[in-house]
Write a protein that holds these residues in place. Structure first.
Motif, PDB file in Angstrom:
ATOM      1  N   TRP A  10       0.830  -1.203   0.000  1.00  0.00           N
ATOM      2  CA  TRP A  10       0.000   0.000   0.000  1.00  0.00           C
ATOM      3  C   TRP A  10       0.869   1.259   0.000  1.00  0.00           C
ATOM      4  O   TRP A  10       0.585   2.224  -0.715  1.00  0.00           O
ATOM      5  CB  TRP A  10      -0.930  -0.002   1.209  1.00  0.00           C
ATOM      6  N   ASN A  11       1.949   1.241   0.775  1.00  0.00           N
ATOM      7  CA  ASN A  11       2.858   2.392   0.803  1.00  0.00           C
ATOM      8  C   ASN A  11       3.491   2.619  -0.573  1.00  0.00           C
ATOM      9  O   ASN A  11       3.634   3.762  -1.020  1.00  0.00           O
ATOM     10  CB  ASN A  11       3.959   2.173   1.843  1.00  0.00           C
ATOM     11  N   GLU A  12       3.862   1.531  -1.233  1.00  0.00           N
ATOM     12  CA  GLU A  12       4.458   1.629  -2.571  1.00  0.00           C
ATOM     13  C   GLU A  12       3.451   2.165  -3.573  1.00  0.00           C
ATOM     14  O   GLU A  12       3.783   2.991  -4.434  1.00  0.00           O
ATOM     15  CB  GLU A  12       4.966   0.258  -3.010  1.00  0.00           C
ATOM     16  N   SER A  13       2.214   1.720  -3.467  1.00  0.00           N
ATOM     17  CA  SER A  13       1.187   2.154  -4.420  1.00  0.00           C
ATOM     18  C   SER A  13       0.850   3.635  -4.232  1.00  0.00           C
ATOM     19  O   SER A  13       0.675   4.365  -5.203  1.00  0.00           O
ATOM     20  CB  SER A  13      -0.077   1.293  -4.282  1.00  0.00           C
ATOM     21  N   LYS A  14       0.796   4.090  -2.982  1.00  0.00           N
ATOM     22  CA  LYS A  14       0.503   5.504  -2.722  1.00  0.00           C
ATOM     23  C   LYS A  14       1.593   6.399  -3.299  1.00  0.00           C
ATOM     24  O   LYS A  14       1.308   7.466  -3.837  1.00  0.00           O
ATOM     25  CB  LYS A  14       0.378   5.747  -1.211  1.00  0.00           C
ATOM     26  N   GLU A  15       2.824   5.951  -3.190  1.00  0.00           N
ATOM     27  CA  GLU A  15       3.953   6.739  -3.686  1.00  0.00           C
ATOM     28  C   GLU A  15       3.876   6.949  -5.190  1.00  0.00           C
ATOM     29  O   GLU A  15       4.357   7.956  -5.713  1.00  0.00           O
ATOM     30  CB  GLU A  15       5.260   6.028  -3.321  1.00  0.00           C
ATOM     31  N   ILE A  53      -3.143  -3.407  -6.571  1.00  0.00           N
ATOM     32  CA  ILE A  53      -3.215  -4.403  -7.649  1.00  0.00           C
ATOM     33  C   ILE A  53      -2.536  -3.882  -8.917  1.00  0.00           C
ATOM     34  O   ILE A  53      -1.918  -4.655  -9.661  1.00  0.00           O
ATOM     35  CB  ILE A  53      -4.683  -4.832  -7.932  1.00  0.00           C
ATOM     36  N   GLN A  54      -2.605  -2.589  -9.153  1.00  0.00           N
ATOM     37  CA  GLN A  54      -1.914  -2.025 -10.324  1.00  0.00           C
ATOM     38  C   GLN A  54      -0.390  -2.167 -10.178  1.00  0.00           C
ATOM     39  O   GLN A  54       0.293  -2.488 -11.150  1.00  0.00           O
ATOM     40  CB  GLN A  54      -2.318  -0.561 -10.514  1.00  0.00           C
ATOM     41  N   ILE A  55       0.118  -1.966  -8.967  1.00  0.00           N
ATOM     42  CA  ILE A  55       1.546  -2.180  -8.709  1.00  0.00           C
ATOM     43  C   ILE A  55       1.892  -3.652  -8.923  1.00  0.00           C
ATOM     44  O   ILE A  55       2.913  -3.987  -9.545  1.00  0.00           O
ATOM     45  CB  ILE A  55       1.912  -1.749  -7.271  1.00  0.00           C
ATOM     46  N   THR A 102     -12.370  -6.623 -13.027  1.00  0.00           N
ATOM     47  CA  THR A 102     -11.537  -5.885 -12.075  1.00  0.00           C
ATOM     48  C   THR A 102     -10.146  -5.651 -12.642  1.00  0.00           C
ATOM     49  O   THR A 102      -9.591  -4.546 -12.557  1.00  0.00           O
ATOM     50  CB  THR A 102     -11.434  -6.644 -10.739  1.00  0.00           C
ATOM     51  N   ILE A 103      -9.572  -6.698 -13.245  1.00  0.00           N
ATOM     52  CA  ILE A 103      -8.238  -6.563 -13.847  1.00  0.00           C
ATOM     53  C   ILE A 103      -8.294  -5.604 -15.034  1.00  0.00           C
ATOM     54  O   ILE A 103      -7.394  -4.777 -15.210  1.00  0.00           O
ATOM     55  CB  ILE A 103      -7.699  -7.938 -14.294  1.00  0.00           C
TER      56      ILE A 103
END
Length: 201
Positions: free
Chosen positions: A35-40, A46-48, A77-78
């Motif tokens: 989640w931290n990586e995706s927010k950045e 899921i996109q990450i 969803t994908i």
């Protein structure tokens, strides 16, 4: 009467329950790190995960249908996630010349940059594992592989490209052997995600 693993009395009496709770704690750590990586990167988790998957797997596996099975999600969803990645120009479509309705996904240069950095999101989990002895690592890996295999057989986990589900694998008499590589495998060499994997039919 059966009690859940999260019941404290059950945990104190059964090592299996403590293992389940420990795995849940680790899965929470993965969720937080992802989640931290995706927010950045202003992306969803899921996109990450899709970007990371595409960066390490062949084109034939980078299709919406396969990704849906890989992450145990619906195609819709994908597809929604892929649409965002396309709009952000992080992936491109590679059309199948034999079937114009079918396409694979590949990373753009920007997509590669994000995937390369994001693929290290779990490094803080790997660091304490490095401190274990080789015997502890092998025992842990062996136990996790058997757990994943059983969960796959029961349908809880979907696609697996591990030795135990591969037609090239031979595990007779407690030995591990790869018929493709023509070599014996130690317990620490059993693969979880093999590029040459061919599922047993």
């Amino acid at each position: 009467m059966k009690y859940p693993s999260f019941n404290l009395n059950e945990q104190n009496q059964k090592i299996e329950s403590r293992i389940v709770v420990a795995l849940e704690r680790i899965s929470e750590a993965f969720r937080v790190l992802l989640w931290n990586e995706s927010k950045e990167n202003s992306l969803s988790p899921i996109q990450i995960q899709i970007l990371i998957f595409i960066s390490f797997h062949s084109l034939e596996k980078c299709k919406v249908g396969y990704l849906a099975d890989e992450f145990n999600m619906t195609k819709a969803t994908i597809s929604d996630s892929v649409r965002v990645l396309l709009s952000k120009e992080l992936v491109t479509k590679e059309t199948d010349p034999t079937d114009t309705r079918s396409y694979s996904l590949s990373l753009t240069d920007e997509g590669k940059n994000i995937a390369k950095k994001a693929s290290f999101f779990a490094s803080s989990i790997e660091q304490p594992i490095e401190k274990l002895t080789q015997e502890q690592k092998t025992t842990m890996l062996n136990g996790l592989l058997k757990l994943i295999y059983d969960l796959n057989k029961s349908g809880v986990i979907t696609i697996q490209r591990m030795c135990f589900t591969c037609s090239f694998y031979n595990g007779e008499n407690g030995n591990h052997y790869c018929n493709l590589l023509k070599t014996k495998l130690t317990e620490s060499e059993i693969r979880l995600d093999c590029p040459e994997h061919e599922r047993i039919t």
